[in-house]
Design a protein around this motif. Structure first.
Motif, PDB file in Angstrom:
ATOM      1  N   SER A   1       0.833  -1.194   0.000  1.00 49.59           N
ATOM      2  CA  SER A   1       0.000   0.000   0.000  1.00 49.59           C
ATOM      3  C   SER A   1       0.872   1.251   0.000  1.00 49.59           C
ATOM      4  CB  SER A   1      -0.894   0.004   1.248  1.00 49.59           C
ATOM      5  OG  SER A   1      -0.092   0.148   2.417  1.00 49.59           O
ATOM      6  N   THR A   2       0.238   2.398  -0.215  1.00 50.65           N
ATOM      7  CA  THR A   2       0.984   3.657  -0.204  1.00 50.65           C
ATOM      8  C   THR A   2       1.715   3.892   1.122  1.00 50.65           C
ATOM      9  OG1 THR A   2      -0.452   4.671  -1.857  1.00 50.65           O
ATOM     10  CG2 THR A   2       0.785   6.170  -0.424  1.00 50.65           C
ATOM     11  N   PRO A   3       1.063   3.714   2.285  1.00 52.26           N
ATOM     12  CA  PRO A   3       1.793   3.900   3.548  1.00 52.26           C
ATOM     13  C   PRO A   3       2.968   2.931   3.705  1.00 52.26           C
ATOM     14  CG  PRO A   3      -0.572   3.957   3.931  1.00 52.26           C
ATOM     15  CD  PRO A   3      -0.376   3.489   2.524  1.00 52.26           C
ATOM     16  N   GLU A   4       2.796   1.694   3.250  1.00 50.58           N
ATOM     17  CA  GLU A   4       3.883   0.704   3.339  1.00 50.58           C
ATOM     18  C   GLU A   4       5.049   1.103   2.444  1.00 50.58           C
ATOM     19  OE1 GLU A   4       1.205  -3.296   4.297  1.00 50.58           O
ATOM     20  OE2 GLU A   4       1.691  -2.743   2.222  1.00 50.58           O
TER      21      GLU A   4
ATOM     22  N   ALA B   1       5.794   4.118   1.526  1.00 54.66           N
ATOM     23  CA  ALA B   1       6.404   5.287   2.159  1.00 54.66           C
ATOM     24  C   ALA B   1       7.371   4.873   3.260  1.00 54.66           C
ATOM     25  CB  ALA B   1       5.324   6.205   2.715  1.00 54.66           C
ATOM     26  N   ARG B   2       6.975   3.906   4.076  1.00 54.35           N
ATOM     27  CA  ARG B   2       7.843   3.458   5.168  1.00 54.35           C
ATOM     28  C   ARG B   2       9.098   2.787   4.637  1.00 54.35           C
ATOM     29  NH1 ARG B   2       2.890   2.153   7.720  1.00 54.35           N
ATOM     30  NH2 ARG B   2       2.998   0.015   6.940  1.00 54.35           N
TER      31      ARG B   2
ATOM     32  N   SER C   1       7.435  10.410   2.636  1.00 52.78           N
ATOM     33  CA  SER C   1       6.120  10.704   3.184  1.00 52.78           C
ATOM     34  C   SER C   1       5.065  10.101   2.258  1.00 52.78           C
ATOM     35  CB  SER C   1       5.908  12.214   3.282  1.00 52.78           C
ATOM     36  OG  SER C   1       5.723  12.776   1.988  1.00 52.78           O
ATOM     37  N   PRO C   2       3.903   9.732   2.792  1.00 53.36           N
ATOM     38  CA  PRO C   2       2.830   9.199   1.933  1.00 53.36           C
ATOM     39  C   PRO C   2       2.450  10.164   0.817  1.00 53.36           C
ATOM     40  CG  PRO C   2       2.343   8.753   4.234  1.00 53.36           C
ATOM     41  CD  PRO C   2       3.546   9.653   4.225  1.00 53.36           C
ATOM     42  N   ASN C   3       2.476  11.462   1.084  1.00 53.99           N
ATOM     43  CA  ASN C   3       2.135  12.436   0.044  1.00 53.99           C
ATOM     44  C   ASN C   3       3.147  12.413  -1.096  1.00 53.99           C
ATOM     45  OD1 ASN C   3      -0.230  13.381   1.171  1.00 53.99           O
ATOM     46  ND2 ASN C   3       0.772  15.003   2.343  1.00 53.99           N
TER      47      ASN C   3
ATOM     48  N   VAL D   1       4.908   9.798  -2.020  1.00 53.63           N
ATOM     49  CA  VAL D   1       4.629   8.569  -2.776  1.00 53.63           C
ATOM     50  C   VAL D   1       3.427   8.776  -3.689  1.00 53.63           C
ATOM     51  CG1 VAL D   1       3.920   6.151  -2.597  1.00 53.63           C
ATOM     52  CG2 VAL D   1       5.649   7.068  -1.039  1.00 53.63           C
ATOM     53  N   LYS D   2       2.380   9.417  -3.158  1.00 46.32           N
ATOM     54  CA  LYS D   2       1.190   9.687  -3.976  1.00 46.32           C
ATOM     55  C   LYS D   2       1.532  10.556  -5.178  1.00 46.32           C
ATOM     56  CE  LYS D   2      -2.159   9.362  -0.171  1.00 46.32           C
ATOM     57  NZ  LYS D   2      -3.104  10.129   0.684  1.00 46.32           N
TER      58      LYS D   2
END
Length: 215
Positions: free
Chosen positions: A169-172, A174-175, A180-182, A184-185
């Motif tokens: 996922s996006t949060p994964e 990013a980590r 940051s998730p933004n 990655v988005k």
């Protein structure tokens, strides 16, 4: 000239590769085919350059992913010093832009580490005869029209793409990439624009078709 035209004790093959299992397999294959040949493997670009200065070799087999020097830089340096040496590059890279750089830098041929022993020997015979050899995967990749530079994915986007392919996922993502998730988005949105797609499924499909990722 092919390997059959050289006396066994006249064939000298240098392998530059830090993947021990592959290097050992190649050394065993060559020694089985040419018991009297000189076959040596080194694990770094600097060791390879030293060997090239110390001895005359009939063939160089080298990996692109080396610990101490970029493979393309090594290839260019070898070509400046040994312009006529038959040189086979072993790579898992299939992006046309990279393969073209390898050939432009002076590689005599391209093989992959999943090719059969018979195919590797065919590649050696080809480059010793002065004929360029391309592994089927490389030949297929090079037949794909190269995208416009504005459409080429960046290294960061390729890293995100590979994690997307693995189902993260996006949060994964990013980590794992310390972003940051933004951020990655934003990269994902740019990839969608470059590839002309609207969602992740389409993105992965088109990216595979263009050779950015593999199944």
């Amino acid at each position: 000239m092919t390997s059959a035209d050289l006396p066994g004790d006249a064939l000298a093959i240098l392998i530059i590769d830090d993947h021990r299992m592959f290097a050992d397999a190649m050394m065993n294959l060559f020694r089985q085919c040419w018991p009297a040949a000189s076959v040596r493997c080194v694990n770094s670009a600097n060791e390879g350059l030293q060997q090239l200065q110390q001895q005359a070799w009939q063939l160089l087999l080298m990996d692109l992913g080396l610990p101490d020097m970029d493979g393309l830089a090594l290839l260019e340096q070898v070509r400046k010093q040994h312009s006529s040496l038959p040189l086979l590059v072993c790579t898992g890279e299939t992006r046309p832009v990279v393969l073209k750089r390898v050939l432009q830098a002076g590689a005599s041929g391209l093989i992959t580490k999943n090719q059969s022993a018979e195919e590797v020997l065919q590649a050696i015979d080809a480059v010793l005869a002065g004929i360029r050899y391309l592994a089927p995967e490389a030949e297929q990749a090079l037949s794909i029209p190269e995208p416009h530079q504005a459409d080429v994915l960046s290294e960061r986007q390729l890293a995100i793409l590979r994690l997307m392919q693995a189902g993260h996922s996006t949060p994964e993502i990013a980590r794992q990439l310390f972003l940051s998730p933004n951020t990655v988005k934003t990269h994902i949105r740019l990839m969608f624009e470059k590839l002309g797609v609207n969602n992740r499924v389409e993105c992965l499909t088109v990216a595979h078709e263009r050779g950015y990722i593999h199944v």
